[in-house]
Design a protein around this motif. Structure first.
Motif, PDB file in Angstrom:
ATOM      1  N   ALA A  29       0.673  -1.038  -0.134  1.00  0.00           N
ATOM      2  CA  ALA A  29      -0.024   0.011   0.102  1.00  0.00           C
ATOM      3  C   ALA A  29       0.902   1.064  -0.058  1.00  0.00           C
ATOM      4  O   ALA A  29       1.956   1.217   0.469  1.00  0.00           O
ATOM      5  N   VAL A  30       0.363   2.414  -0.641  1.00  0.00           N
ATOM      6  CA  VAL A  30       1.246   3.569  -0.962  1.00  0.00           C
ATOM      7  C   VAL A  30       0.331   4.449   0.056  1.00  0.00           C
ATOM      8  O   VAL A  30      -1.061   4.890  -0.646  1.00  0.00           O
ATOM      9  N   VAL A  31       0.828   5.433   1.204  1.00  0.00           N
ATOM     10  CA  VAL A  31      -0.029   6.237   1.570  1.00  0.00           C
ATOM     11  C   VAL A  31       0.487   7.664   0.639  1.00  0.00           C
ATOM     12  O   VAL A  31       1.688   8.072   0.857  1.00  0.00           O
ATOM     13  N   ALA A  32      -0.506   8.298  -0.043  1.00  0.00           N
ATOM     14  CA  ALA A  32      -0.173   9.250  -0.897  1.00  0.00           C
ATOM     15  C   ALA A  32      -0.310  10.786  -0.418  1.00  0.00           C
ATOM     16  O   ALA A  32       0.434  11.425  -1.073  1.00  0.00           O
ATOM     17  N   ASP A  33      -1.033  10.937   0.725  1.00  0.00           N
ATOM     18  CA  ASP A  33      -1.235  12.263   1.132  1.00  0.00           C
ATOM     19  C   ASP A  33      -0.274  12.439   2.546  1.00  0.00           C
ATOM     20  O   ASP A  33      -0.868  11.827   3.323  1.00  0.00           O
ATOM     21  N   PRO A  34       0.733  13.112   2.339  1.00  0.00           N
ATOM     22  CA  PRO A  34       1.802  13.018   3.543  1.00  0.00           C
ATOM     23  C   PRO A  34       0.971  13.984   4.723  1.00  0.00           C
ATOM     24  O   PRO A  34       1.453  13.833   5.916  1.00  0.00           O
ATOM     25  N   GLU A  35      -0.098  14.441   4.427  1.00  0.00           N
ATOM     26  CA  GLU A  35      -1.106  15.231   5.740  1.00  0.00           C
ATOM     27  C   GLU A  35      -2.160  14.275   6.320  1.00  0.00           C
ATOM     28  O   GLU A  35      -2.422  14.534   7.246  1.00  0.00           O
ATOM     29  N   GLU A 361      -8.357  15.660  -3.506  1.00  0.00           N
ATOM     30  CA  GLU A 361      -9.592  16.196  -3.771  1.00  0.00           C
ATOM     31  C   GLU A 361     -10.773  15.088  -3.761  1.00  0.00           C
ATOM     32  O   GLU A 361     -11.816  15.170  -3.509  1.00  0.00           O
ATOM     33  N   LEU A 362     -10.297  13.976  -4.032  1.00  0.00           N
ATOM     34  CA  LEU A 362     -11.078  12.700  -3.849  1.00  0.00           C
ATOM     35  C   LEU A 362     -11.532  12.188  -2.593  1.00  0.00           C
ATOM     36  O   LEU A 362     -12.326  11.170  -2.540  1.00  0.00           O
ATOM     37  N   GLY A 363     -10.740  12.741  -1.595  1.00  0.00           N
ATOM     38  CA  GLY A 363     -10.871  12.253  -0.227  1.00  0.00           C
ATOM     39  C   GLY A 363     -10.283  11.281   0.168  1.00  0.00           C
ATOM     40  O   GLY A 363     -10.627  10.270   0.888  1.00  0.00           O
ATOM     41  N   ALA A 364      -9.196  10.791  -0.735  1.00  0.00           N
ATOM     42  CA  ALA A 364      -8.725   9.509  -0.647  1.00  0.00           C
ATOM     43  C   ALA A 364      -7.116   9.793   0.063  1.00  0.00           C
ATOM     44  O   ALA A 364      -6.827  10.950  -0.078  1.00  0.00           O
ATOM     45  N   THR A 365      -6.704   8.868   0.811  1.00  0.00           N
ATOM     46  CA  THR A 365      -5.349   9.041   1.254  1.00  0.00           C
ATOM     47  C   THR A 365      -4.367   7.868   0.766  1.00  0.00           C
ATOM     48  O   THR A 365      -2.956   8.132   0.691  1.00  0.00           O
ATOM     49  N   THR A 366      -4.867   6.614   0.530  1.00  0.00           N
ATOM     50  CA  THR A 366      -3.936   5.627   0.265  1.00  0.00           C
ATOM     51  C   THR A 366      -4.460   4.514  -0.829  1.00  0.00           C
ATOM     52  O   THR A 366      -5.671   4.688  -1.259  1.00  0.00           O
TER      53      THR A 366
END
Length: 418
Positions: A29-35, A361-366
C-alpha cells in the motif's frame, strides 16, 4: 511492524518504487497524502510506501519530514527512494534517513537501467548523458553535478564508490567500505544493467543497510518477515478513461503529442493561476466519458502553453512553487468535478504534485498496488479509501515512458478507441 517501508519525496516515486515489491507478490500500500493519518491500512504488513512530498521543500524541512516518517513507522527494512534523475533534497534526506534508521550504511544505487538511468564510476547518466547535462539539471532542484560522490560532499559522512566488479571483494567491496569507517558510510554502487542491481542487493544482504535507490533496486531488495502471497483480480468499470497530466517534462509533452487531438482537453494555465474555474473543459471531459471515450485534462499542451502560465505567474508576482500549486489545484478541481458526473474506467495521473492534489480532492489517502504495471516504472493501483474506491488508477512520473505511454495507459483501462 512492516517488513519494508519505502520513503519517497513524491507520489509517483513512492508508487513506482513500491511496485518493485508488489510485482513480486507482496501486499503493498502507498500513503499518497503526507498530511493524512494512516487509516486505510493496518499498523503492520508487508510493504508500505510513504510519500513525504518534499522534493521542492527546503532541505532542512525535507530532512525533518523524512526523519519523522522513518521514526514513526517501525520496519525491518527501510528503503529511501530517491529520484532516478537526482532531483530534490536527496542528499539531506538520505542523511536523515540513515540517522533515523540507525543502519550500518546507506547503500546508494539510483540506477534504473530498464528506463535508461545508469551509474558508472560514480557518474549518473540518463540515456547515456550525464544527468546534470540533461533537462533535469535545469530543474530548480536539479543535480549540480553528475558525480554522486560530489553531491554527497555537503554532508559530514564518509562516501565511497564501489564498482560492480568489486562488490564482494575484501579490499574494495561493501564490507570493506563499512569496516574502514567508524561512522555509517554512504556507499555508492555502479549499475549499468538490471542484473547489477540484483548483485548489489545480494552483496548487502548480510548488513543492516538503508537501501537508497529508485524503482530499479527495489525489485531486488529482500523482504523479511512476509510471504509473497498477494493476488489481485482485475475488474475495470465500463466507460472512457480519464487522464490528468500535470508534468511539463519534454518526455510527457512528446507523449501528449501521440494522444489523438480530440481526446486532449486543454485547460488555460493563466486562468488556473488566476483561480478561475475551468467549467468548459469539465463539460467537454464529462461528455467524452459519457460517450465511452477517453479524455485527458492538461494545462501543458506544448512549450508555448507552459510559458504563458509562467508569464501569468510572474505578472501576478508569484514564485514558481505557488504557480505549480495553483495549476495542480486547478487540474485537481477539474478532475474532481468530472468524477462527480461520470465514473471513468480508470484514472491516469502524471506529475507528482497533480497526483497528490487529485487524490486529496477525491477524499482518498491510500492506494493499494495490484502488482501489475503498464510499462517499467508505471504501476497499476486501486484506491483503498475515499469516494471512488471502484476506480483503478495509474501514476506516471513525468520523465518515464516511451512516446506511446500515455496512450498505452488509457488503453489499459478501455478497449474503446480515442
Amino acid at each position: 511492524m512492516y517488513s519494508v517501508i519505502v520513503v519517497a519525496d513524491d507520489l509517483t516515486g513512492a508508487m513506482d518504487t513500491s511496485q518493485g515489491f508488489a510485482a513480486r507478490g507482496y501486499e503493498t500500500a502507498v500513503v499518497a497524502d503526507p498530511e493524512a493519518e494512516i487509516g486505510a491500512v493496518g499498523e503492520e504488513g508487508a510493504v508500505l510506501g510513504i510519500n513525504t512530498d518534499t522534493r521542492y521543500d527546503d532541505a532542512d524541512d525535507a530532512a525533518r519530514s523524512v526523519s519523522e516518517a522513518v521514526g514513526a513507522t517501525p520496519a525491518r527494512t527501510v528503503y529511501k527512494k530517491i529520484d532516478s534523475t537526482l532531483r530534490g533534497n536527496f542528499v539531506a534526506e538520505v542523511d536523515a534517513a540513515l540517522n533515523a534508521a540507525e543502519s550500518e550504511l546507506a547503500l546508494v544505487a539510483p540506477a534504473f537501467p530498464s528506463i535508461g538511468r545508469t551509474t558508472e564510476r560514480g557518474i549518473h547518466y540518463v540515456d547515456g548523458t550525464p544527468v546534470s547535462e540533461t533537462e533535469y539539471g535545469d530543474d530548480e532542484k536539479g543535480p549540480a553535478s553528475s558525480s554522486i560522490r560530489e553531491l554527497f560532499a555537503s554532508v559530514d559522512r564518509p562516501v565511497e564508490t564501489v564498482s560492480h566488479a568489486a562488490l564482494g571483494s575484501d579490499d574494495n567491496g561493501i564490507a570493506a567500505a563499512v569496516e574502514r569507517h567508524d561512522r555509517p558510510p554512504v556507499v555508492v554502487c555502479d549499475a549499468v544493467e538490471d542484473d547489477h542491481l540484483a548483485d548489489i542487493a545480494a552483496a548487502a544482504d548480510g548488513f543492516d543497510a538503508l537501501y537508497v535507490g529508485s524503482g530499479g533496486l527495489a525489485a531486488h531488495v529482500p523482504v523479511r518477515g512476509s510471504e509473497p502471497d498477494f493476488e489481485f483480480s482485475r475488474q475495470f468499470p465500463d466507460g472512457g478513461a480519464l487522464g490528468v497530466v500535470g508534468s511539463v517534462s519534454a518526455t510527457t509533452l512528446a507523449q501528449l503529442g501521440r494522444v489523438p487531438e480530440e481526446a486532449v482537453v486543454p485547460l488555460d494555465g493563466p486562468a488556473l493561476v488566476a483561480g478561475e474555474e475551468p467549467d468548459a473543459a469539465v463539460e467537454r471531459a464529462v461528455r467524452r466519458l459519457n460517450e465511452g471515450r477517453p479524455a485527458v485534462l492538461t494545462a501543458a499542451t506544448d512549450e508555448a502553453a507552459i510559458e504563458r502560465t509562467h508569464a501569468a505567474g510572474r505578472e501576478a508576482e508569484l514564485a514558481s512553487p505557488a504557480v505549480r500549486e495553483r495549476v495542480a489545484n486547478g487540474l485537481a478541481s477539474a478532475a474532481a468535478a468530472v468524477l462527480d458526473e461520470e465514473t471513468p474506467s480508470g484514472l491516469l495521473l502524471t506529475g507528482g504534485d497533480v497526483a497528490v492534489s487529485v487524490i486529496r480532492e477525491l477524499g482518498a489517502t491510500t492506494i493499494r498496488l495490484t502488482g501489475e504495471e503498464v510499462e517499467a516504472g508505471i504501476p497499476l493501483g486501486t484506491f483503498a479509501d475515499g469516494g471512488t474506491p471502484e476506480v483503478p488508477l495509474v501514476t506516471k512520473a513525468g520523465g518515464f515512458g516511451s512516446e506511446e505511454t500515455i496512450v498505452n495507459c488509457l488503453d489499459v483501462f478501455s478497449e474503446n478507441d480515442a
